[in-house]
Design an enzyme around this catalytic site. Structure first.
Site, PDB file in Angstrom:
ATOM      1  N   HIS A 199       1.858 -18.106  17.043  1.00 10.28           N
ATOM      2  CA  HIS A 199       3.026 -18.360  16.205  1.00 10.28           C
ATOM      3  C   HIS A 199       2.797 -17.727  14.839  1.00 10.28           C
ATOM      4  O   HIS A 199       1.685 -17.757  14.327  1.00 10.28           O
ATOM      5  CB  HIS A 199       3.253 -19.874  16.046  1.00 10.28           C
ATOM      6  CG  HIS A 199       4.633 -20.193  15.604  1.00 10.28           C
ATOM      7  ND1 HIS A 199       5.007 -20.143  14.288  1.00 10.28           N
ATOM      8  CD2 HIS A 199       5.747 -20.514  16.309  1.00 10.28           C
ATOM      9  CE1 HIS A 199       6.283 -20.450  14.196  1.00 10.28           C
ATOM     10  NE2 HIS A 199       6.760 -20.663  15.408  1.00 10.28           N
TER      11      HIS A 199
ATOM     12  N   ASP B 278       7.277 -23.336  23.227  1.00  9.82           N
ATOM     13  CA  ASP B 278       7.773 -22.842  24.514  1.00  9.82           C
ATOM     14  C   ASP B 278       6.806 -23.055  25.665  1.00  9.82           C
ATOM     15  O   ASP B 278       7.178 -22.888  26.822  1.00  9.82           O
ATOM     16  CB  ASP B 278       8.071 -21.342  24.412  1.00  9.82           C
ATOM     17  CG  ASP B 278       9.336 -21.081  23.632  1.00  9.82           C
ATOM     18  OD1 ASP B 278      10.242 -21.924  23.713  1.00  9.82           O
ATOM     19  OD2 ASP B 278       9.409 -20.057  22.944  1.00  9.82           O
TER      20      ASP B 278
END
Ligand code: ACO
Length: 429
Positions: free
Chosen positions: A306, A363
């Site tokens: 991320h 996710d």
């Protein structure tokens, strides 16, 4: 604490103001830099650039903190509903019982789309990706509201916000029905936002359908976790498109398209496809890890890494905890969940991932839950879009209300040819 940063350029010293946020985040204000120095800053990927000042969402990527309007994501995921969280994001406060009831009523009353729009679905091939359908349907909605497209008219915006939230849910459910060749199911006014969505997704006209409370609770949690994430790619797109005074539908459609990319919201679909590939390869997670480490393979561990979180993604932690509980309650066993857990464990022991601070993101586990709920893989990114909608709306509204009113227009450093004369075609080599 200094109020200015000093910049020395070409023998001159410039004072650049320091801006401090409510959580002590600091920025060097360079808004007058070019006018005063003729220099610009270069920051491709915008990892060091603030595009706005915002009061909506706070993230501390090093500590794994995410808060909407000050409220920790863990508390909202456990105690709130998606409708309430949407209200919080857009209007800045938790609603009173009356405010929430009024908001719910608006969402309920405006859930239908113009009947003509149903014909649009017939024009898409059966292989069309639901994100392509969703974005064009949302943009098409603008043609049904020509009188409400002025982004500077607060009354028009107030009318549109609940309509957009409600109608996009209907469009998403209809897209699914069309993709599997079933008749669309009209919304039912007695149901709340998430229950109504599940009803439109899974009911059929030929038999009664009871919405499962566990599924409703789970969907509320998942949508809340996705509801905003400050200036990510799709939200920045919504703001950028909106900065040109494009209407709300056009801005949201652009955000949906940005979200579609596999480095962003499209990752949840890719995670499931990756887990399925590993399953076909006898559950060999090591092979996937080795491929992800090999830069020539072009493969990344989907659902890992991320831009902001360099410790853990708090949303991933909430989902991971919920995964076992929800699957057990739904009486489901999913071998892909076991593969996901083994993959995470192997990656978190590997120095490649540890050194680069790559952790599972939101996710990584969300797809396993969506699958258990009966939502097909190509719809996963649509689910993300549905969740992110309140954030896009809140950020778009804030930009028009509190922003500087300037169109977003980054600059560049030109690295091409300097001036040269046009060569007639016969003389070119
Ligand atoms: N698998 C393998 N290596 C990775 C991964 C990954 N998933 N993510 C990053 N890396 C490596 C990069 O190759 C790079 O290595 P290097 O330093 O040796 O060159 C290093 O880690 C830093 O990566 P960047 O791409 O510079 O990180 P960035 O912050 O730009 O990207 C992103 C973040 C796009 C999320 C990236 O981690 C990624 O592609 N992840 C997979 C896709 C994904 O899950 N996206 C969903 C993000 S969450 C969301 O949008 C909701």
């Amino acid at each position: 604490m200094s109020e200015f940063a000093e910049l020395k350029l070409d023998g001159k010293t410039y004072k650049l103001p320091i801006i401090t946020g409510t959580e002590d985040e600091k920025a060097i204000d360079i808004r007058k830099l070019r006018a005063e120095t003729n220099y610009i800053t270069l920051d491709s990927g915008y990892g060091n650039s603030g595009s706005c000042q915002s009061s909506i969402t706070f993230i501390d990527g090093d500590k794994g903190i995410l808060r909407y309007r000050g409220y920790p994501i863990e508390q909202l995921a456990e105690k709130s509903t998606f409708t309430e969280t949407a209200y919080l994001l857009v209007y800045g406060k938790l609603p009173t019982a009356t405010e929430l009831a009024d908001f719910r009523e608006m969402l309920t009353r405006h859930s239908l789309i113009h009947e003509d729009m149903l014909h649009f679905y017939d024009g898409y091939p059966s292989t069309a990706h639901p994100m392509a359908i969703l974005s064009s349907m949302v943009c098409s909605l603008s043609s049904y509201y020509p009188e409400w497209l002025d982004p500077h008219d607060q009354n028009q915006v107030n009318q549109l916000v609940p309509r957009v939230l409600s109608k996009i849910r209907t469009i998403a459910a209809y897209s699914f029905k069309k993709s599997i060749g079933q008749p669309v199911i009209y919304p039912k006014n007695s149901l709340d936002y998430c229950a109504n969505f599940l009803y439109m997704m899974f009911a059929v006209p030929s038999e009664p359908y009871e919405v499962d409370e566990e599924m409703v609770k789970t969907l509320n949690m998942l949508l809340i976790l996705h509801a905003d994430h400050e200036q990510n790619c799709s939200t920045s797109t919504v703001r950028m498109v909106g900065s040109s005074d494009a209407n709300l539908f056009a801005s949201i459609a652009a955000g949906i398209l940005a979200l579609w990319g596999p480095k962003h919201g499209g990752a949840n679909q890719e995670v499931m496809e990756m887990l399925e590939t590993i399953q076909r390869n006898d559950g060999d997670v090591k092979k996937a890890i080795e491929m992800a480490k090999d830069k020539n393979s072009g493969f990344r561990l989907m659902g890992f890494g991320h831009r902001v979180y360099k410790n853990h993604d708090p949303r991933a932690q909430v989902i991971k905890k919920a995964c076992d509980r929800i699957l057990a309650k739904m009486n489901r066993v999913d071998p892909l969940l076991e593969i996901a857990k083994r993959l995470e464990e192997a990656a978190l022991k590997d120095s490649y991932f540890v050194d680069r601070k790559l952790y599972p993101n939101v996710d990584f586990y969300s797809g396993v839950i969506y699958r258990a709920m009966g939502i097909p893989t190509p719809m996963f990114t649509v689910m993300f879009a549905l969740g992110r909608l309140p954030g896009w709306l809140a950020q778009w509204v804030e930009m028009h209300r509190d922003g500087e009113g300037r169109i977003d227009r980054p600059r560049q450093i030109y690295k091409g040819e300097t001036v040269r004369d046009y060569t007639p075609i016969a003389q070119r080599k």
